[in-house]
Design a protein around this motif. Structure first.
Motif, PDB file in Angstrom:
ATOM      1  N   SER A  48      12.925  44.015 -32.590  1.00  0.00           N
ATOM      2  CA  SER A  48      11.550  44.823 -32.554  1.00  0.00           C
ATOM      3  C   SER A  48      10.725  44.069 -33.869  1.00  0.00           C
ATOM      4  O   SER A  48       9.544  44.328 -33.646  1.00  0.00           O
ATOM      5  CB  SER A  48      11.743  46.224 -32.567  1.00  0.00           C
ATOM      6  N   SER A  85       5.241  41.918 -31.375  1.00  0.00           N
ATOM      7  CA  SER A  85       3.983  42.748 -31.596  1.00  0.00           C
ATOM      8  C   SER A  85       3.020  42.392 -30.567  1.00  0.00           C
ATOM      9  O   SER A  85       3.199  41.814 -29.568  1.00  0.00           O
ATOM     10  CB  SER A  85       3.389  42.031 -32.953  1.00  0.00           C
ATOM     11  N   ARG A 108      14.611  45.848 -28.529  1.00  0.00           N
ATOM     12  CA  ARG A 108      14.647  46.671 -29.659  1.00  0.00           C
ATOM     13  C   ARG A 108      15.447  46.160 -30.967  1.00  0.00           C
ATOM     14  O   ARG A 108      14.765  46.146 -31.932  1.00  0.00           O
ATOM     15  CB  ARG A 108      15.535  48.118 -29.366  1.00  0.00           C
ATOM     16  N   ARG A 154       5.044  48.633 -27.558  1.00  0.00           N
ATOM     17  CA  ARG A 154       5.834  49.745 -27.999  1.00  0.00           C
ATOM     18  C   ARG A 154       6.453  50.342 -26.559  1.00  0.00           C
ATOM     19  O   ARG A 154       7.734  50.601 -26.744  1.00  0.00           O
ATOM     20  CB  ARG A 154       5.057  51.073 -28.478  1.00  0.00           C
ATOM     21  N   GLU A 155       5.934  50.369 -25.496  1.00  0.00           N
ATOM     22  CA  GLU A 155       6.598  50.921 -24.221  1.00  0.00           C
ATOM     23  C   GLU A 155       7.838  50.048 -23.855  1.00  0.00           C
ATOM     24  O   GLU A 155       8.716  50.454 -23.157  1.00  0.00           O
ATOM     25  CB  GLU A 155       5.288  50.849 -22.925  1.00  0.00           C
ATOM     26  N   THR A 162       0.094  49.130 -27.204  1.00  0.00           N
ATOM     27  CA  THR A 162       0.640  50.100 -26.344  1.00  0.00           C
ATOM     28  C   THR A 162       1.902  49.448 -25.757  1.00  0.00           C
ATOM     29  O   THR A 162       3.065  50.064 -25.624  1.00  0.00           O
ATOM     30  CB  THR A 162      -0.060  50.951 -25.617  1.00  0.00           C
TER      31      THR A 162
END
Ligand code: ADP
Length: 495
Positions: A252, A256, A249, A233-234, A230
Motif C-alpha cells: 500500500s 496512489s 495492502r 483506497r477502495e 477513492t
C-alpha cells in the motif's frame, strides 16, 4: 525524464473505453510537463493504418530479442518481431509500434481472443516494453516505463527479471484502470512466458492455480497507481479488491491515486464539431438547441421541457445500469425521457430495447458504439446517468459536467471524487455540480432522480448548477504534474 508510455488502445485511432481516451491525452500532457515521452503500442490494424504511414525515415525498425521472453513457436510468427518507429498523427509523439502481423493485425476488438493466444501476444507487449526499458534502443532508453492495465502487466516483471548487460534498468509504474479485468490465463501458459518456475507461486504471478497478468504488474512494478484517490483506497479492501486486496495492502505504501483528466480539445461544447450550435457556460441557453436536435435525431417527442436523461456506457454489470433499466417506466411517468447508447451484456441490451418499445417517443436506445452520438448525447441531455456499482475514475461524468449535463452518480470511486451532490448546503455554497446517491439500490437511485426533477422545475437553480458544473476543470495538466512527481520519486537523477 524519459518516459515510455505503454498502452493497447489510443484515441482517436483505437478506443474501447476510457483507457483509449487516457492514452490519447496523457502522453502529450506529460510532454507538455517537460517529459521526453514515447509511446509503445501493438500494431493492431487501426494503429498500423493510422501510425505506420508516418514511419520515421531516419529510425530503422528495431528487432526484439526472442531468445528469452515469450515463446512464439507455433504461433504463426514467421518474421522476427520488430518495433517500427513512427510519429503519432496529431501530437507527433515518437511511437514504437510492435509490428507482429500474425499476432496483432486482426480486425475487431483488440482484446478479443480469436486465436486463443492472448496470453502470448500480450506477454510480447510486456517483453517489448521491458527490452526498451533495458536499453534495446541505443538511441533512447527510458527512465520510466509506464504500463497500463493487465495487457501490459508482464512488463514490470520482465524488467525485474532481465539481466541484460548495459545501463541500469528503467523504473516501472503500473496503472490500474480497472482491477476487475485481470488477464487470467490457464496454468499451461506459464512455460511459454520464459519466466523462472519459482514465479508460478503465490508470491509470484500464480492466482488460484492460473496465471494473472494483473498480479504480475502489481507484484513487480516499482509504483502502482490507479485513476482516482477513492478507488486507490477502495481496492485495498475485500469488497473491491477483486481477490488482490491482500497483495495491494502489502504494497500500500507504493499505491496512489491520480485522477484522470479530460481532453478539453475533444470534449468541449464550445468547439464540438458534432454540434450545430456550440455553447459554453455563458450561453448555456443554446443547449436547448442540442436537446431539440437530439430529440429529432432519436425520434423522441419534441418536448423542450422534458428532462432528458442520457447514458453513454458499456452495458455491463459494473456500470449499474440494471438500476436505470428497472426505473425506466417510472422515469417516463415522472415526465422524463431516456437516451441510451451502449453495447455489452445481451440481457441488459435486450431489456433496454424492450423499454424503448414500451415507450416510443420517450425512450431511445442505440445498441452500438458511436463517438459522434456520444457527443450529441452529452450536449442534448440534462442529466448523464452514471450509477456504477464500482468506478475506478469514470470519464462520462466529467464530460457531462463540461456539457452542462449534470451527472447523477453512485458515490463510489472516481464518481465520489468528481461530483458534488446538490444538497441544500452545497447548493447554498454554490459548489454543487450534480446528484449523488449512497446506497447501490433502486430506491436510492429513485431518490436522486426525484431530487433532480425537483431542481429541474426551478429554472434559476438549475441554471446555476449547470454553470458551476461547466466551470469545473479536470485538466490533464494537473494529472501530468502528479505523474512527473511520482517518476521523480523513483528517478531523482533523471533530468
Ligand atoms: P470505461 O472505461 O469503464 O468503459 P469510462 O467512463 O472511463 O468507462 O470511459 C468510457 C469512454 O467510452 C467514454 O469516452 C465514453 O464516451 C465512451 N463510450 C462508452 N460507450 C460508448 C458507446 N457505446 N459509444 C461511444 N462511446 C462510448
Amino acid at each position: 525524464m524519459r518516459v515510455l508510455y505503454v498502452c493497447t488502445e489510443l484515441f482517436p485511432l483505437l478506443k474501447t473505453g476510457g483507457l483509449g481516451d487516457v492514452s490519447g491525452a496523457l502522453p502529450p500532457a506529460l510532454r507538455d510537463a517537460g517529459c521526453d515521452v514515447r509511446v509503445l503500442v501493438p500494431g493492431f490494424p487501426a494503429i498500423r493504418s493510422g501510425v505506420l504511414p508516418s514511419k520515421l525515415q531516419q529510425a530503422p525498425a528495431i528487432s526484439l530479442p526472442t531468445r528469452y521472453g515469450p515463446d512464439l513457436a507455433g504461433r504463426g510468427v514467421t518474421q522476427p518481431p520488430v518495433l517500427q518507429q513512427a510519429s503519432l498523427p496529431g501530437s507527433g509523439l515518437a511511437t514504437y509500434v510492435l509490428d507482429v502481423p500474425a499476432l496483432f493485425n486482426r480486425p475487431g476488438n483488440p482484446y478479443y481472443d480469436s486465436h486463443g493466444d492472448n496470453g502470448v501476444r500480450f506477454a510480447l507487449v510486456g517483453w517489448a516494453a521491458a527490452c526498451l526499458g533495458q536499453g534495446l534502443d541505443a538511441q533512447w532508453q527510458p527512465d520510466v516505463v509506464h504500463c497500463n492495465d493487465w495487457h501490459t502487466g508482464l512488463a514490470p516483471l520482465y524488467l525485474r527479471q532481465m539481466a541484460m548487460p548495459g545501463p541500469p534498468r528503467a523504473a516501472s509504474v503500473f496503472t490500474i484502470h480497472n482491477l476487475a479485468y485481470q488477464g487470467i490465463f490457464p496454468r499451461s501458459l506459464f512455460p511459454e512466458l520464459g519466466l523462472p518456475d519459482y514465479l508460478f507461486t503465490i508470491g509470484g504471478i500464480e492466482f488460484w492455480g492460473q496465471v494473472s497478468f494483473m498480479k504480475a504488474g502489481l507484484q513487480a512494478a516499482d509504483r502502482i497507481t490507479t485513476v482516482s484517490p477513492t478507488y486507490a483506497r477502495e481496492i485495498l479492501e475485500v469488497e473491491q479488491g477483486c481477490g488482490l486486496d491482500g497483495l495491494l495492502r502489502g504494497r500500500s505504501s507504493m499505491v496512489s491515486g491520480i485522477l484522470n483528466g479530460v481532453d478539453y480539445r475533444v470534449w468541449s461544447p464550445s468547439h464540438d464539431e458534432v454540434l450545430a450550435h456550440p455553447y459554453d457556460a455563458e450561453s448555456v441557453e443554446l443547449k436547448a438547441q442540442a436537446k431539440a436536435e437530439l430529440q429529432r435525431k432519436l425520434k423522441l417527442q419534441a418536448r423542450p421541457n422534458a428532462m432528458v436523461f442520457g447514458v453513454v456506457s458499456r452495458l455491463t454489470e459494473q456500470k449499474g445500469l440494471n438500476l436505470v433499466e428497472a426505473m425506466a417506466d417510472e422515469l417516463v411517468q415522472m415526465g422524463g425521457q431516456l437516451v441510451v447508447l451502449g453495447t455489452g451484456d445481451a440481457p441488459l441490451e435486450h431489456a433496454f430495447v424492450r423499454a424503448a418499445a414500451r415507450h416510443p417517443g420517450q425512450i431511445a436506445v442505440d445498441i452500438g458504439y458511436d463517438e459522434a452520438l456520444a457527443h450529441a448525447i452529452m450536449a442534448g441531455c440534462d442529466v448523464i446517468l452514471v450509477p456504477s456499482r464500482f468506478e475506478p475514475c469514470g470519464l462520462t461524468q466529467l464530460y457531462g459536467l463540461r456539457y452542462g449535463a449534470l451527472p447523477l452518480v453512485h458515490r463510489v470511486g472516481g464518481l465520489a471524487d468528481t461530483v458534488v451532490d446538490a444538497t441544500p448546503d452545497n447548493l447554498n455554497a454554490g459548489r454543487a455540480t450534480g446528484f449523488v446517491f449512497d446506497e447501490f439500490s433502486a430506491p436510492a437511485l429513485r431518490g436522486a432522480l426525484k431530487r433532480a426533477f425537483e431542481l429541474h422545475a426551478q429554472p434559476a437553480a438549475w441554471a446555476k448548477l449547470q454553470k458551476t458544473a461547466m466551470q469545473q476543470r479536470f485538466d490533464w495538466r494537473e494529472a501530468a504534474i502528479q505523474y512527473v512527481a511520482l517518476y521523480r520519486s523513483m528517478k531523482p537523477e533523471a533530468a
